[in-house]
Design an enzyme around this catalytic site. Structure first.
Site, PDB file in Angstrom:
ATOM      1  N   CYS A   1      -4.820  12.179  12.905  1.00 29.65           N
ATOM      2  CA  CYS A   1      -5.560  10.903  12.859  1.00 29.65           C
ATOM      3  C   CYS A   1      -5.375  10.275  14.238  1.00 29.65           C
ATOM      4  CB  CYS A   1      -5.031  10.011  11.752  1.00 29.65           C
ATOM      5  SG  CYS A   1      -3.429   9.300  12.141  1.00 29.65           S
TER       6      CYS A   1
ATOM      7  N   ARG B   1      -8.628  -0.516   4.858  1.00 32.82           N
ATOM      8  CA  ARG B   1      -7.773   0.477   4.191  1.00 32.82           C
ATOM      9  C   ARG B   1      -6.445  -0.138   3.776  1.00 32.82           C
ATOM     10  NH1 ARG B   1      -7.172   5.896   7.341  1.00 32.82           N
ATOM     11  NH2 ARG B   1      -5.791   6.049   5.562  1.00 32.82           N
TER      12      ARG B   1
ATOM     13  N   LYS C   1       0.843  -1.207   0.000  1.00 29.49           N
ATOM     14  CA  LYS C   1       0.000   0.000   0.000  1.00 29.49           C
ATOM     15  C   LYS C   1       0.880   1.260   0.000  1.00 29.49           C
ATOM     16  CE  LYS C   1      -1.667   1.478   4.062  1.00 29.49           C
ATOM     17  NZ  LYS C   1      -1.373   2.870   4.400  1.00 29.49           N
ATOM     18  N   ASN C   2       1.912   1.251   0.857  1.00 33.13           N
ATOM     19  CA  ASN C   2       2.722   2.464   1.038  1.00 33.13           C
ATOM     20  C   ASN C   2       3.760   2.674  -0.057  1.00 33.13           C
ATOM     21  OD1 ASN C   2       1.157   2.982   3.199  1.00 33.13           O
ATOM     22  ND2 ASN C   2       2.685   2.449   4.747  1.00 33.13           N
TER      23      ASN C   2
ATOM     24  N   ASP D   1       4.851   0.378  12.090  1.00 37.07           N
ATOM     25  CA  ASP D   1       3.633  -0.266  11.556  1.00 37.07           C
ATOM     26  C   ASP D   1       3.516  -1.725  11.978  1.00 37.07           C
ATOM     27  OD1 ASP D   1       3.610   1.533   8.373  1.00 37.07           O
ATOM     28  OD2 ASP D   1       3.086   2.113  10.417  1.00 37.07           O
TER      29      ASP D   1
ATOM     30  N   ARG E   1       0.236  14.302  13.109  1.00 38.06           N
ATOM     31  CA  ARG E   1       0.607  14.079  11.702  1.00 38.06           C
ATOM     32  C   ARG E   1       0.791  15.404  10.934  1.00 38.06           C
ATOM     33  NH1 ARG E   1      -0.928   8.794  10.396  1.00 38.06           N
ATOM     34  NH2 ARG E   1       0.702   8.873   8.819  1.00 38.06           N
TER      35      ARG E   1
HETATM   36  C1  EPZ Z   1       4.340   6.927   6.504  1.00 31.64           C
HETATM   37  O1  EPZ Z   1       3.549   7.931   7.093  1.00 31.64           O
HETATM   38  C2  EPZ Z   1       3.430   5.714   6.342  1.00 31.64           C
HETATM   39  N1  EPZ Z   1       2.309   6.052   5.460  1.00 31.64           N
HETATM   40  C3  EPZ Z   1       2.902   5.282   7.716  1.00 31.64           C
HETATM   41  O2  EPZ Z   1       2.135   4.106   7.529  1.00 31.64           O
HETATM   42  C4  EPZ Z   1       4.098   4.947   8.607  1.00 31.64           C
HETATM   43  O3  EPZ Z   1       3.629   4.600   9.895  1.00 31.64           O
HETATM   44  C5  EPZ Z   1       5.036   6.162   8.693  1.00 31.64           C
HETATM   45  O4  EPZ Z   1       5.436   6.568   7.366  1.00 31.64           O
HETATM   46  C6  EPZ Z   1       6.288   5.863   9.501  1.00 31.64           C
HETATM   47  O5  EPZ Z   1       6.967   4.786   8.937  1.00 31.64           O
HETATM   48  C7  EPZ Z   1       2.532   6.052   4.119  1.00 31.64           C
HETATM   49  O6  EPZ Z   1       3.624   5.789   3.646  1.00 31.64           O
HETATM   50  C8  EPZ Z   1       1.345   6.375   3.271  1.00 31.64           C
HETATM   51  P1  EPZ Z   1       6.331  10.273   8.618  1.00 31.64           P
HETATM   52  P2  EPZ Z   1       4.101   9.448   7.129  1.00 31.64           P
HETATM   53  O7  EPZ Z   1       6.201  11.549   7.860  1.00 31.64           O
HETATM   54  O8  EPZ Z   1       4.972   9.704   5.979  1.00 31.64           O
HETATM   55  C9  EPZ Z   1       6.591  13.610  11.990  1.00 31.64           C
HETATM   56  C10 EPZ Z   1       0.273   2.746   7.774  1.00 31.64           C
HETATM   57  O9  EPZ Z   1      -0.114   2.172   8.779  1.00 31.64           O
HETATM   58  N2  EPZ Z   1       6.421  14.588  10.880  1.00 31.64           N
HETATM   59  O10 EPZ Z   1       7.493   9.372   8.339  1.00 31.64           O
HETATM   60  O11 EPZ Z   1       2.923  10.326   7.364  1.00 31.64           O
HETATM   61  C11 EPZ Z   1       5.348  12.754  12.183  1.00 31.64           C
HETATM   62  O12 EPZ Z   1       4.412  13.420  13.020  1.00 31.64           O
HETATM   63  C12 EPZ Z   1       0.734   4.168   7.856  1.00 31.64           C
HETATM   64  O13 EPZ Z   1       0.378   2.229   6.631  1.00 31.64           O
HETATM   65  C13 EPZ Z   1       6.436  15.947  11.168  1.00 31.64           C
HETATM   66  O14 EPZ Z   1       6.578  16.356  12.324  1.00 31.64           O
HETATM   67  O15 EPZ Z   1       4.998   9.423   8.449  1.00 31.64           O
HETATM   68  C14 EPZ Z   1       5.903  11.505  12.811  1.00 31.64           C
HETATM   69  O16 EPZ Z   1       6.056  11.737  14.215  1.00 31.64           O
HETATM   70  C15 EPZ Z   1       0.461   4.750   9.226  1.00 31.64           C
HETATM   71  N3  EPZ Z   1       6.281  16.839  10.157  1.00 31.64           N
HETATM   72  C16 EPZ Z   1       7.287  11.358  12.175  1.00 31.64           C
HETATM   73  O17 EPZ Z   1       7.596  12.649  11.624  1.00 31.64           O
HETATM   74  C17 EPZ Z   1       6.111  16.437   8.850  1.00 31.64           C
HETATM   75  O18 EPZ Z   1       6.003  17.298   7.950  1.00 31.64           O
HETATM   76  C18 EPZ Z   1       7.343  10.339  11.044  1.00 31.64           C
HETATM   77  O19 EPZ Z   1       6.272  10.623  10.182  1.00 31.64           O
HETATM   78  C19 EPZ Z   1       6.089  15.052   8.567  1.00 31.64           C
HETATM   79  C20 EPZ Z   1       6.257  14.139   9.598  1.00 31.64           C
END
Ligand code: EPZ
Length: 419
Positions: free
Chosen positions: A117, A398, A22-23, A306, A122
């Site tokens: 969420c 999802r 998915k990702n 995850d 996020r």
């Molecule tokens: C991706 O989410 C995945 N989703 C998530 O999978 C996964 O849990 C996550 O990466 C971590 O591996 C997809 O790829 C579609 P991040 P993402 O930006 O990119 C902070 C699932 O279950 N952050 O790596 O949204 C954030 O709050 C989903 O399939 C900021 O502060 O995660 C978090 O604490 C859930 N500012 C950390 O970084 C930003 O602009 C990592 O988030 C972006 C992120």
């Protein structure tokens, strides 16, 4: 509200096929906006999030066709709007991934802020910062990201915090930017490399994906391409956990152990007998009980956040005590209160959960709160005494393709109550 009913206690035995990731499919679908040529994708999982992304792309003007071989063919020649509306983005945060491609090819994008969420706030501040570093004018008002850029310029952008979709957005934005972009502290997830492989197959110039520094040299145009989406490593780990908690054995096909080293290491510590091949993984518990395992979630190649809920579930009935630390998201233990209802002995202090294994969980009505929490509850239900009813399972749809069917293939007693 759809519910899943699971009667636990059966040893799961058999073999199933793993679906595409998915990702990986989500950013690759968003990247189709970069090209006016045909994009042909195979191994795209049939999931709610994928259909939401396809609906979003179609609303912008992307032609979407499933051909007779179930290949997905996209064409973004005629894009009539650059808006990702709130009613779509609120149901699927990964819609933010259209921001980079729209800005890079059209210089314009209006994308609803995804909002938080269940697992955390996020924010997308790093996506915005990176695009501003490339010369985009970005205002955030009335809940929308209003972005404009006559031209994007290559820039050096260092992520202060590793972000998977942040890295993907900047990488896609850099494809048509003038000059070279260096992405520092880039995410190293395999899905990033799958996206880079897809972009390179269209003619983009990208190197360093999979390391913490990705270099993109802007090009003028892209050609048509076809790509097979990577197997889903989290789906793989989830089914390994589902079988392990029942003391069973499974052969997972169409997958790879290459991207699951940290997870496989934990399964081995828990007492599982794991064998791997180039496109399969087998697990056999030899009817033994699991041993409790400590873990801490960290960015790839560390133990994936995850998989945290799934291993929480395993530890509730494993032998011994375990300490589980969640370092990525601030609120990703919501499955724990539901596991308490089933008799689990887990205590949370800050970002750490401590479990003491109990001999058996008891079935109970529980509620899914997010995608991976739902997976954790299903795993717990497979080992619980009696019939567990899991509510709000739209979360699970999802991210897991045909989950009842795959679990039934392994002998699980599971049904969906759509009343
Ligand atoms: C991706 O989410 C995945 N989703 C998530 O999978 C996964 O849990 C996550 O990466 C971590 O591996 C997809 O790829 C579609 P991040 P993402 O930006 O990119 C902070 C699932 O279950 N952050 O790596 O949204 C954030 O709050 C989903 O399939 C900021 O502060 O995660 C978090 O604490 C859930 N500012 C950390 O970084 C930003 O602009 C990592 O988030 C972006 C992120």
């Amino acid at each position: 509200m759809h519910k899943l009913k699971i009667t636990g206690g059966k040893r799961l035995i058999g073999e199933i096929k793993i679906s595409g990731a998915k990702n990986s499919a989500l950013p690759i679908l968003a990247a189709s906006l970069l090209s006016s040529k045909n994009i042909t994708l195979t191994n795209v999982p049939q999931l709610k999030d994928i259909s939401t992304m396809l609906t979003l792309l179609q609303s912008m003007g992307v032609e979407v066709i499933f051909d007779e071989k179930m290949r997905l063919i996209l064409n973004a020649k005629e894009i009539k709007t650059f808006i990702a509306p709130y009613d779509l983005v609120k149901t699927m945060r990964a819609s933010i991934l259209v921001l980079g491609p729209l800005l890079s090819r059209f210089g314009e994008a209006e994308v609803s802020l995804p909002g938080g969420c269940a697992i955390g706030a996020r924010p997308v501040n790093l996506h915005i910062e990176g695009l501003r570093a490339m010369g985009a004018d970005i205002q955030v008002k009335n809940g929308y990201i209003m972005a404009n850029a006559k031209k994007l310029y290559g820039a050096d952008y260092y992520f202060p915090e590793i972000s998977v979709t942040g890295t993907e957005n900047i990488m896609m934005a850099a494809v048509f930017a003038e000059g070279k972009t260096v992405i520092g502290n880039a995410a190293k997830e395999p899905e990033i490399s799958d996206l880079a492989d897809f972009l390179r197959s269209m003619g983009a110039e990208i190197e360093g994906d999979g390391t913490d520094e990705i270099i993109v040299s802007g090009v003028k145009k892209l050609q048509e391409s076809s790509h097979e989406v990577l197997p889903d490593r989290i789906e793989t780990g989830t089914y390994l956990a589902a079988v392990a908690i029942t003391g069973g054995r499974v052969l997972l096909k169409n997958t790879s152990s290459k991207f699951l080293e940290s997870v496989i290491e934990k399964f081995k510590l828990a007492g599982a007998d794991i064998q791997t091949g180039n496109d399969w993984i087998s697990l056999d518990m030899h009817e033994k009980k699991l041993k409790a395992v400590n873990f801490e979630t960290t960015p790839y190649p560390g133990f994936p956040t995850d998989m945290q809920a799934q291993f929480c579930a395993l530890n509730t009935v494993a032998d011994g005590e375990a300490e589980m630390r969640e370092t990525i998201f601030e609120n990703r233990f919501q499955h724990v209160v539901e596991l308490h209802r089933m008799g689990a002995n887990i205590n949370i202090k800050g970002n750490t959960a401590r479990s003491v294994g109990v001999p058996k969980l008891k079935a109970a009505p529980v509620m899914a709160t997010d995608l991976r929490a739902s997976a954790g509850l299903i795993i717990a239900a497979l080992a619980a005494d009696g019939e567990t009813v899991i509510d709000r399972i739209y979360h699970i749809d999802r991210g897991y393709e045909r989950i009842e069917e795959k679990l039934k293939q392994l002998g699980a007693i599971i049904s969906r109550d759509s009343s």
